[in-house]
Design an enzyme around this catalytic site. Structure first.
Site, PDB file in Angstrom:
ATOM      1  N   GLN A 184      -9.870  -3.935  -4.005  1.00 33.16           N
ATOM      2  CA  GLN A 184     -11.200  -3.547  -3.522  1.00 33.16           C
ATOM      3  C   GLN A 184     -12.262  -3.837  -4.584  1.00 33.16           C
ATOM      4  OE1 GLN A 184     -12.129  -1.781  -0.416  1.00 33.16           O
ATOM      5  NE2 GLN A 184     -14.134  -2.388  -1.171  1.00 33.16           N
ATOM      6  N   CYS A 191     -16.207   1.658   0.024  1.00 32.65           N
ATOM      7  CA  CYS A 191     -15.051   0.791   0.335  1.00 32.65           C
ATOM      8  C   CYS A 191     -14.741   0.796   1.822  1.00 32.65           C
ATOM      9  CB  CYS A 191     -13.840   1.243  -0.484  1.00 32.65           C
ATOM     10  SG  CYS A 191     -13.422   2.979  -0.248  1.00 32.65           S
ATOM     11  N   ASP A 228     -17.099   7.354  -1.649  1.00 35.71           N
ATOM     12  CA  ASP A 228     -15.864   7.181  -0.883  1.00 35.71           C
ATOM     13  C   ASP A 228     -15.605   8.507  -0.166  1.00 35.71           C
ATOM     14  OD1 ASP A 228     -13.400   6.288   0.064  1.00 35.71           O
ATOM     15  OD2 ASP A 228     -12.369   6.428  -1.870  1.00 35.71           O
ATOM     16  N   HIS A 247      -7.140   1.262  -6.657  1.00 29.83           N
ATOM     17  CA  HIS A 247      -7.392   0.350  -5.526  1.00 29.83           C
ATOM     18  C   HIS A 247      -8.034  -0.927  -6.091  1.00 29.83           C
ATOM     19  CE1 HIS A 247      -7.736  -1.099  -1.603  1.00 29.83           C
ATOM     20  NE2 HIS A 247      -8.679  -0.339  -1.090  1.00 29.83           N
ATOM     21  N   ARG A 250     -13.624  -8.748   0.809  1.00 32.64           N
ATOM     22  CA  ARG A 250     -12.190  -8.472   0.645  1.00 32.64           C
ATOM     23  C   ARG A 250     -11.408  -9.738   0.956  1.00 32.64           C
ATOM     24  NH1 ARG A 250     -10.362  -3.320   1.294  1.00 32.64           N
ATOM     25  NH2 ARG A 250      -8.551  -3.999   0.117  1.00 32.64           N
ATOM     26  N   ARG A 258       0.882  -1.184   0.000  1.00 34.36           N
ATOM     27  CA  ARG A 258       0.000   0.000   0.000  1.00 34.36           C
ATOM     28  C   ARG A 258       0.907   1.217   0.000  1.00 34.36           C
ATOM     29  NH1 ARG A 258      -5.445   1.103   3.381  1.00 34.36           N
ATOM     30  NH2 ARG A 258      -6.107  -0.222   1.645  1.00 34.36           N
TER      31      ARG A 258
END
Ligand code: CP
Ligand code: NVA
Length: 308
Positions: A135, A267, A227, A132, A295, A105
């Site tokens: 996700q 998310c 988001d 991402h 996930r 990340r």
């Protein structure tokens, strides 16, 4: 099957490969629910480098590796020599001698590319400044489980044209979804990623629409996605962003215009009262915790596809 060494962006993946990961995630989820042991990664190790915070990504990758028979190491940037200036290239060469894969990340997609270029093991993007992708595999699993299809659905993303918007747009286009992004003018998604998504959409006969009008995006939507308004690393801009995004809140008035059986997705982490009201995210159409659960299953699918 997937014919890729790394998982850096879904832009590199074909429609069939994305569908394969979604279906593998669903299969692996069923195995877990039925108590069927599935450990194709026995003896394998995954290094997880984090330059930013995480709850879901960290825990689900670590638990996923354990369930698959392998082991994961949490490597906080500040606890390894990257934090003191060791190059990404040297880190990639060294870690390739110990590990079977790296999930990172990072604040810069280029660092993932640098890892991939200099190491010899699979590299997985656990979120970057612009994408991402892990996700989105979990999100599309969730949509498929609820709607039985992806093709032809209208997904309305309301808010910041950020890493989530980019990954949803790219993968949505490849899978034939109609993706509408409603963002304030200065916060639209990156032009080059929009062009990429539009080129994919043409092949699938679907639409990518960037608008500043939330109503245009949400009208008859099957999925409403939002988001945070200030992503990790943008904390100083929070006050100004709250002001710029105030007309982009997903609330009970706005969702009226979506289809009755719309899915609300996020998310997470969420800021109730900012990008979404509690009424919507905690309401009957919300699938945010199924998404979070997925996930785990989606990451296991990615790990198996790249490392087994
Ligand atoms: N959605 C997501 O990536 O959550 P974390 O930041 O908690 O990993
Ligand atoms: N856009 C958010 C996603 C968090 C999972 C961020 O980058 O902080």
């Amino acid at each position: 099957m997937i014919n890729k060494k790394h998982f850096l962006t879904l832009a590199d993946y074909t429609k069939e490969e994305i569908e394969y990961l979604i279906m593998l995630g669903i299969e692996i989820k069923q195995k877990l629910k039925q108590g069927i042991p599935y450990q194709p990664l026995q003896g394998k190790t995954l290094g997880m480098i984090f330059e930013k915070s995480s709850t879901r990504t960290r825990v689900s990758f670590e638990v996923g590796m354990l369930q698959l028979g392998g082991h994961a190491l949490f490597l906080n940037k500040n606890d390894i020599q990257i934090g003191r200036g060791e190059t990404i290239s040297d880190t990639a060469k060294v870690l390739s001698r110990y590990l079977d894969g790296i999930m990172m990340r990072t604040d810069d997609q280029k660092k993932l590319e640098e890892l991939a270029k200099n190491g010899s093991i699979p590299i997985i993007n656990g979120l970057s400044d612009i994408y991402h992708p892990t996700q989105v595999i979990a999100d599309f699993m969730t949509i498929y489980e609820n709607k039985g299809t992806l093709k032809g659905l209208k997904l309305a993303f309301i808010g910041d044209g950020n890493n989530m918007a980019h990954s949803l747009m790219i993968a949505g286009a490849k899978l034939g979804m109609n993706v509408y992004i409603a963002a304030p003018k200065a916060y639209e998604p990156m032009e080059e990623i929009v062009e990429l998504a539009k080129a994919e959409a043409v092949k699938q006969n679907s639409k990518i629409v960037i608008t500043n009008d939330t109503e245009e995006a949400i009208e008859q939507a099957d999925i409403i996605y939002t988001d945070v308004w200030a992503s990790m690393g943008q904390e100083e801009e929070t006050a100004i962003r709250l002001n710029h995004f105030k007309d982009y809140q997903v609330n009970s008035v706005l969702v009226e215009q979506a289809k009755k059986d719309y899915l609300f997705m996020h998310c997470l982490p969420a800021h109730r009262g900012e990008e979404v009201t509690a009424e919507v995210i905690d309401g009957p159409n919300s699938v945010v915790f199924d998404e979070a659960e997925n996930r785990l299953h989606a990451h296991k699918a990615i790990l198996v596809a790249l490392m087994a």
